[in-house]
Design a protein around this motif. Structure first.
Motif, PDB file in Angstrom:
ATOM      1  N   ASN A  60     -42.135  22.916  83.036  1.00  0.00           N
ATOM      2  CA  ASN A  60     -42.933  23.520  83.977  1.00  0.00           C
ATOM      3  C   ASN A  60     -42.341  21.386  84.908  1.00  0.00           C
ATOM      4  O   ASN A  60     -42.866  20.900  84.448  1.00  0.00           O
ATOM      5  CB  ASN A  60     -44.243  23.285  83.867  1.00  0.00           C
ATOM      6  CG  ASN A  60     -45.220  24.181  83.657  1.00  0.00           C
ATOM      7  OD1 ASN A  60     -44.581  25.169  83.321  1.00  0.00           O
ATOM      8  ND2 ASN A  60     -45.432  23.806  82.222  1.00  0.00           N
ATOM      9  N   LEU A  61     -41.085  21.707  84.836  1.00  0.00           N
ATOM     10  CA  LEU A  61     -40.918  20.398  85.984  1.00  0.00           C
ATOM     11  C   LEU A  61     -41.515  20.394  87.241  1.00  0.00           C
ATOM     12  O   LEU A  61     -41.375  21.314  88.146  1.00  0.00           O
ATOM     13  CB  LEU A  61     -39.296  21.065  86.358  1.00  0.00           C
ATOM     14  CG  LEU A  61     -38.747  21.066  84.660  1.00  0.00           C
ATOM     15  CD1 LEU A  61     -36.914  21.192  84.924  1.00  0.00           C
ATOM     16  CD2 LEU A  61     -39.125  19.661  83.633  1.00  0.00           C
ATOM     17  N   HIS A  62     -41.424  19.480  87.789  1.00  0.00           N
ATOM     18  CA  HIS A  62     -42.012  18.835  89.022  1.00  0.00           C
ATOM     19  C   HIS A  62     -40.875  18.903  89.780  1.00  0.00           C
ATOM     20  O   HIS A  62     -40.446  18.780  89.585  1.00  0.00           O
ATOM     21  CB  HIS A  62     -42.879  17.824  89.426  1.00  0.00           C
ATOM     22  CG  HIS A  62     -41.959  16.619  89.017  1.00  0.00           C
ATOM     23  ND1 HIS A  62     -41.242  15.615  90.589  1.00  0.00           N
ATOM     24  CD2 HIS A  62     -41.253  15.385  87.727  1.00  0.00           C
ATOM     25  CE1 HIS A  62     -40.643  14.919  89.941  1.00  0.00           C
ATOM     26  NE2 HIS A  62     -40.877  14.391  88.713  1.00  0.00           N
ATOM     27  N   THR A  63     -41.288  18.933  91.236  1.00  0.00           N
ATOM     28  CA  THR A  63     -40.408  19.129  92.786  1.00  0.00           C
ATOM     29  C   THR A  63     -40.616  18.624  93.412  1.00  0.00           C
ATOM     30  O   THR A  63     -40.217  18.181  95.011  1.00  0.00           O
ATOM     31  CB  THR A  63     -40.267  20.930  92.732  1.00  0.00           C
ATOM     32  OG1 THR A  63     -42.072  21.018  93.571  1.00  0.00           O
ATOM     33  CG2 THR A  63     -40.527  21.882  92.220  1.00  0.00           C
ATOM     34  N   THR A  64     -41.014  17.369  93.109  1.00  0.00           N
ATOM     35  CA  THR A  64     -41.683  16.377  94.372  1.00  0.00           C
ATOM     36  C   THR A  64     -39.986  15.035  94.617  1.00  0.00           C
ATOM     37  O   THR A  64     -40.093  13.866  95.233  1.00  0.00           O
ATOM     38  CB  THR A  64     -42.391  15.272  94.021  1.00  0.00           C
ATOM     39  OG1 THR A  64     -42.792  14.988  92.187  1.00  0.00           O
ATOM     40  CG2 THR A  64     -43.883  16.445  94.401  1.00  0.00           C
ATOM     41  N   GLY A  65     -39.472  15.216  93.436  1.00  0.00           N
ATOM     42  CA  GLY A  65     -38.510  13.819  93.811  1.00  0.00           C
ATOM     43  C   GLY A  65     -39.405  12.873  93.197  1.00  0.00           C
ATOM     44  O   GLY A  65     -39.723  12.969  92.013  1.00  0.00           O
ATOM     45  N   SER A  66     -38.858  11.691  93.934  1.00  0.00           N
ATOM     46  CA  SER A  66     -39.153  10.510  93.426  1.00  0.00           C
ATOM     47  C   SER A  66     -40.951  10.380  93.618  1.00  0.00           C
ATOM     48  O   SER A  66     -40.664   8.561  93.635  1.00  0.00           O
ATOM     49  CB  SER A  66     -38.465   8.896  93.045  1.00  0.00           C
ATOM     50  OG  SER A  66     -37.556   9.461  94.977  1.00  0.00           O
TER      51      SER A  66
END
Length: 193
Positions: A49-55
């Protein structure tokens, strides 16, 4: 890059070449660093479940996407949904596990809001019952004072007590109305969220 020469010849633009050579040398020759790197690679491959918002901070990203502060399930959904890359209607934008978590948290927050509403209702009812009890006691006291007033010659003292009791009743009636308004407002507010 697959070979040492290629890695040395292609440093990232934001790394000074002399520092890049030292870094590549450490990666190539330090067994402990290689072991850590392999372990980290394995750990990253297990993440689902990786986030997709970058930094960008998640909360800021969610506010930008939703236009308001998000609920927990909304924040997770916004930060773990991939952007559409193709025109394929079957393109999967969200991992099924993520979707399940969002659904669970959405249901949990709804039931939590209901529980909060029930607790607040109980608290308001208790406070209202206490105030109504005070009001009834004050009204009883007024009846007693009125009876005393009817039988006394010295009406000044009894009349003063009666005025105090009437004033207390007016205050208690205002408090009851205020509590009812606050309760109605909070119930309405909780139902809207």
């Amino acid at each position: 890059w697959p070979t040492l020469e290629q890695r040395l010849a292609n440093p990232p633009k934001n790394v000074v070449e002399s520092q890049w050579r030292v870094l590549v040398d450490v990666w190539e020759n330090d067994a402990k660093k290689k072991e850590i790197s392999e372990k980290n690679k394995q750990n990253r491959s297990k993440q689902k479940n990786l986030h997709t918002t970058g930094s960008r901070p998640h909360a800021n990203y969610a506010v930008e996407e939703l236009g308001r502060p998000p609920k927990r399930c909304e924040l997770y959904g916004v930060t773990h949904t991939r952007k559409k890359k193709t025109e394929d209607p079957d393109e999967v934008l969200i991992d099924p596990e993520v979707a399940a978590k969002i659904k669970y948290w959405g249901e949990e927050s709804s039931s939590q809001a209901t529980n909060d509403l029930n607790v607040e209702n109980v608290n308001f009812r208790q406070q209202l019952e206490i105030t109504i009890g005070d009001l009834q006691a004050a009204m009883k006291r007024i009846s007693e004072l009125e009876a005393q007033l009817a039988t006394r010659d010295e009406t000044g003292t009894a009349n003063g007590h009666l005025q105090e009791a009437l004033k207390k009743i007016a205050e208690l009636e205002e408090e009851v109305e205020s509590l009812k308004m606050v309760q109605d407002f909070r119930i309405g507010d909780m139902l809207r969220t």
